[in-house]
Scaffold this motif. Structure first.
Motif, PDB file in Angstrom:
ATOM      1  N   SER A 190       0.822  -1.208   0.000  1.00  0.00           N
ATOM      2  CA  SER A 190       0.000   0.000   0.000  1.00  0.00           C
ATOM      3  C   SER A 190       0.859   1.263   0.000  1.00  0.00           C
ATOM      4  O   SER A 190       0.560   2.235  -0.705  1.00  0.00           O
ATOM      5  CB  SER A 190      -0.931  -0.006   1.211  1.00  0.00           C
ATOM      6  N   ASP A 191       1.934   1.261   0.790  1.00  0.00           N
ATOM      7  CA  ASP A 191       2.807   2.440   0.843  1.00  0.00           C
ATOM      8  C   ASP A 191       3.448   2.712  -0.516  1.00  0.00           C
ATOM      9  O   ASP A 191       3.535   3.866  -0.963  1.00  0.00           O
ATOM     10  CB  ASP A 191       3.893   2.241   1.905  1.00  0.00           C
ATOM     11  N   LEU A 192       3.902   1.652  -1.169  1.00  0.00           N
ATOM     12  CA  LEU A 192       4.524   1.833  -2.480  1.00  0.00           C
ATOM     13  C   LEU A 192       3.494   2.297  -3.510  1.00  0.00           C
ATOM     14  O   LEU A 192       3.784   3.150  -4.355  1.00  0.00           O
ATOM     15  CB  LEU A 192       5.175   0.528  -2.936  1.00  0.00           C
ATOM     16  N   ARG A 193       2.285   1.763  -3.434  1.00  0.00           N
ATOM     17  CA  ARG A 193       1.231   2.171  -4.367  1.00  0.00           C
ATOM     18  C   ARG A 193       0.888   3.647  -4.198  1.00  0.00           C
ATOM     19  O   ARG A 193       0.763   4.383  -5.187  1.00  0.00           O
ATOM     20  CB  ARG A 193      -0.014   1.313  -4.149  1.00  0.00           C
ATOM     21  N   ASN A 194       0.750   4.097  -2.967  1.00  0.00           N
ATOM     22  CA  ASN A 194       0.443   5.506  -2.724  1.00  0.00           C
ATOM     23  C   ASN A 194       1.581   6.411  -3.197  1.00  0.00           C
ATOM     24  O   ASN A 194       1.351   7.495  -3.750  1.00  0.00           O
ATOM     25  CB  ASN A 194       0.171   5.731  -1.237  1.00  0.00           C
ATOM     26  N   SER A 195       2.810   5.958  -2.975  1.00  0.00           N
ATOM     27  CA  SER A 195       3.958   6.734  -3.427  1.00  0.00           C
ATOM     28  C   SER A 195       3.982   6.840  -4.947  1.00  0.00           C
ATOM     29  O   SER A 195       4.261   7.906  -5.511  1.00  0.00           O
ATOM     30  CB  SER A 195       5.252   6.092  -2.920  1.00  0.00           C
ATOM     31  N   LEU A 196       3.657   5.741  -5.615  1.00  0.00           N
ATOM     32  CA  LEU A 196       3.658   5.739  -7.076  1.00  0.00           C
ATOM     33  C   LEU A 196       2.600   6.679  -7.639  1.00  0.00           C
ATOM     34  O   LEU A 196       2.836   7.362  -8.643  1.00  0.00           O
ATOM     35  CB  LEU A 196       3.427   4.321  -7.596  1.00  0.00           C
ATOM     36  N   LYS A 197       1.433   6.720  -7.022  1.00  0.00           N
ATOM     37  CA  LYS A 197       0.377   7.607  -7.509  1.00  0.00           C
ATOM     38  C   LYS A 197       0.852   9.055  -7.524  1.00  0.00           C
ATOM     39  O   LYS A 197       0.638   9.791  -8.495  1.00  0.00           O
ATOM     40  CB  LYS A 197      -0.872   7.465  -6.636  1.00  0.00           C
ATOM     41  N   HIS A 198       1.508   9.465  -6.450  1.00  0.00           N
ATOM     42  CA  HIS A 198       2.000  10.843  -6.369  1.00  0.00           C
ATOM     43  C   HIS A 198       3.130  11.082  -7.360  1.00  0.00           C
ATOM     44  O   HIS A 198       3.155  12.105  -8.062  1.00  0.00           O
ATOM     45  CB  HIS A 198       2.472  11.126  -4.944  1.00  0.00           C
ATOM     46  N   ARG A 199       4.053  10.149  -7.466  1.00  0.00           N
ATOM     47  CA  ARG A 199       5.204  10.329  -8.353  1.00  0.00           C
ATOM     48  C   ARG A 199       4.802  10.303  -9.827  1.00  0.00           C
ATOM     49  O   ARG A 199       5.355  11.038 -10.647  1.00  0.00           O
ATOM     50  CB  ARG A 199       6.240   9.250  -8.057  1.00  0.00           C
ATOM     51  N   VAL A 200       3.828   9.458 -10.171  1.00  0.00           N
ATOM     52  CA  VAL A 200       3.356   9.416 -11.561  1.00  0.00           C
ATOM     53  C   VAL A 200       2.683  10.733 -11.932  1.00  0.00           C
ATOM     54  O   VAL A 200       2.897  11.271 -13.030  1.00  0.00           O
ATOM     55  CB  VAL A 200       2.394   8.228 -11.764  1.00  0.00           C
ATOM     56  N   ALA A 201       1.867  11.268 -11.020  1.00  0.00           N
ATOM     57  CA  ALA A 201       1.206  12.550 -11.293  1.00  0.00           C
ATOM     58  C   ALA A 201       2.229  13.670 -11.458  1.00  0.00           C
ATOM     59  O   ALA A 201       2.109  14.519 -12.359  1.00  0.00           O
ATOM     60  CB  ALA A 201       0.231  12.879 -10.161  1.00  0.00           C
ATOM     61  N   THR A 202       3.249  13.672 -10.612  1.00  0.00           N
ATOM     62  CA  THR A 202       4.291  14.692 -10.709  1.00  0.00           C
ATOM     63  C   THR A 202       5.081  14.548 -12.009  1.00  0.00           C
ATOM     64  O   THR A 202       5.375  15.541 -12.690  1.00  0.00           O
ATOM     65  CB  THR A 202       5.245  14.593  -9.508  1.00  0.00           C
ATOM     66  N   ALA A 203       5.420  13.312 -12.357  1.00  0.00           N
ATOM     67  CA  ALA A 203       6.171  13.071 -13.593  1.00  0.00           C
ATOM     68  C   ALA A 203       5.367  13.504 -14.815  1.00  0.00           C
ATOM     69  O   ALA A 203       5.928  14.029 -15.785  1.00  0.00           O
ATOM     70  CB  ALA A 203       6.550  11.596 -13.695  1.00  0.00           C
ATOM     71  N   TYR A 204       4.056  13.296 -14.775  1.00  0.00           N
ATOM     72  CA  TYR A 204       3.213  13.697 -15.904  1.00  0.00           C
ATOM     73  C   TYR A 204       3.188  15.213 -16.057  1.00  0.00           C
ATOM     74  O   TYR A 204       3.255  15.738 -17.177  1.00  0.00           O
ATOM     75  CB  TYR A 204       1.796  13.168 -15.705  1.00  0.00           C
ATOM     76  N   GLN A 205       3.105  15.932 -14.941  1.00  0.00           N
ATOM     77  CA  GLN A 205       3.109  17.391 -15.003  1.00  0.00           C
ATOM     78  C   GLN A 205       4.428  17.912 -15.571  1.00  0.00           C
ATOM     79  O   GLN A 205       4.446  18.829 -16.402  1.00  0.00           O
ATOM     80  CB  GLN A 205       2.863  17.966 -13.608  1.00  0.00           C
ATOM     81  N   ILE A 206       5.529  17.327 -15.126  1.00  0.00           N
ATOM     82  CA  ILE A 206       6.841  17.742 -15.631  1.00  0.00           C
ATOM     83  C   ILE A 206       6.949  17.452 -17.126  1.00  0.00           C
ATOM     84  O   ILE A 206       7.461  18.264 -17.910  1.00  0.00           O
ATOM     85  CB  ILE A 206       7.960  17.021 -14.849  1.00  0.00           C
ATOM     86  N   TYR A 207       6.441  16.289 -17.530  1.00  0.00           N
ATOM     87  CA  TYR A 207       6.520  15.896 -18.941  1.00  0.00           C
ATOM     88  C   TYR A 207       5.709  16.842 -19.824  1.00  0.00           C
ATOM     89  O   TYR A 207       6.181  17.295 -20.874  1.00  0.00           O
ATOM     90  CB  TYR A 207       6.021  14.462 -19.097  1.00  0.00           C
ATOM     91  N   THR A 208       4.479  17.153 -19.414  1.00  0.00           N
ATOM     92  CA  THR A 208       3.636  18.027 -20.232  1.00  0.00           C
ATOM     93  C   THR A 208       4.233  19.429 -20.349  1.00  0.00           C
ATOM     94  O   THR A 208       4.185  20.040 -21.424  1.00  0.00           O
ATOM     95  CB  THR A 208       2.223  18.111 -19.645  1.00  0.00           C
TER      96      THR A 208
END
Length: 262
Positions: free
Chosen positions: A189-207
């Motif tokens: 669960s901790d890794l899943r929650n961390s991934l959700k935040h990191r994926v959203a951040t990576a998407y913003q940086i990419y766009t």
């Protein structure tokens, strides 16, 4: 409890996790009628599939407003046919990195261009020109060898660390499913929650990076689009009048059918 969630004419579908909390919920209001599709759901417990029907017509159908029926078929990646890259013609998929440049220069200087010069119209001249060029390419460089194996593809904005942790999350989920221990679930669960935040951040940086590249270097943007298209994938098909269409042909058939509904 379902009685705590149902309000008036709303219908509820839910899929609870095996733990004490969490799950997926889908709500729809009349005139939408939901039907759960368990055959499409995965073993992860994090998805909920449903189909719906509209009990009342938005516009009464008549000769000028025919109902638009859309049919979608679902197939897993294992049983789907792999689609060749949409922007690549295998007959012209040359490997320019392995080109024999000396032979290329020699053939270009020795080639007769009479077929181009003697053409009677522009399309004929263009066709003759490209035929000469393609024949020279075939003599000077090999074709690329593209793998037909099914590989896992991740979003382009995923960093190597995110991709690595996604694979690790699958492993941790399997460990928890087998053990049912709280500590194993917490790790997952901790890794899943961390991934959700990191994926959203990576998407913003990419766009933001892509938007800046469009203004500064549009050529690099279109190179990225070409690279994405060259990876191939799985392409849906459209059925019309008993025939199946894909790609640009599917878009043309849909454009032909749509005016008949108005």
């Amino acid at each position: 409890m379902d009685s705590e969630l149902v309000i008036g004419d709303w219908s509820i579908l839910r899929r609870d996790r095996d733990t004490l909390c969490g799950g997926v919920l889908l709500a729809a209001r009349t005139p939408l009628a939901l039907r759960r599709r368990r055959e499409y759901e995965t073993d992860s417990g994090e998805d909920l599939w449903a189909s719906f029907t509209w009990q009342d017509s938005i516009v009464p159908p008549d000769a000028y407003h025919l109902p638009l029926e859309a049919e979608v078929s679902y197939e897993s990646a294992r049983c789907s046919n792999i689609m060749d890259p949409s922007n690549i013609n295998p007959a012209r998929d040359w490997n320019f990195n392995k080109c024999n440049h000396e032979q290329l220069y020699s053939l270009l200087s020795e080639t007769s261009w009479d077929s181009v010069l003697l053409a009677t119209n522009v399309p004929e001249a263009i066709s003759a020109f490209y035929q000469i060029i393609y024949d020279i390419f075939n003599n000077c460089m090999p074709k690329k060898h593209r793998s037909k194996s099914v590989t896992k593809r991740y979003s382009v904005w995923f960093t190597p660390e995110i991709t690595k942790d996604i694979k690790r999350k699958v492993t941790l989920h399997g460990i928890w499913k087998r053990s049912k221990h709280h500590d194993d679930y917490k790790n997952f669960s901790d890794l899943r929650n961390s991934l959700k935040h990191r994926v959203a951040t990576a998407y913003q940086i990419y766009t933001k990076r892509v938007e800046n590249k469009i203004r500064i270097n549009p050529r690099e943007f279109w190179r990225q689009i070409s690279r994405l298209r060259s990876k191939g994938g799985f392409e849906p098909s459209v059925s019309y009048c008993g025939d199946s269409y894909t790609g640009a042909a599917a878009a043309e058939v849909f454009a032909k059918f749509l005016p008949a509904c108005f």
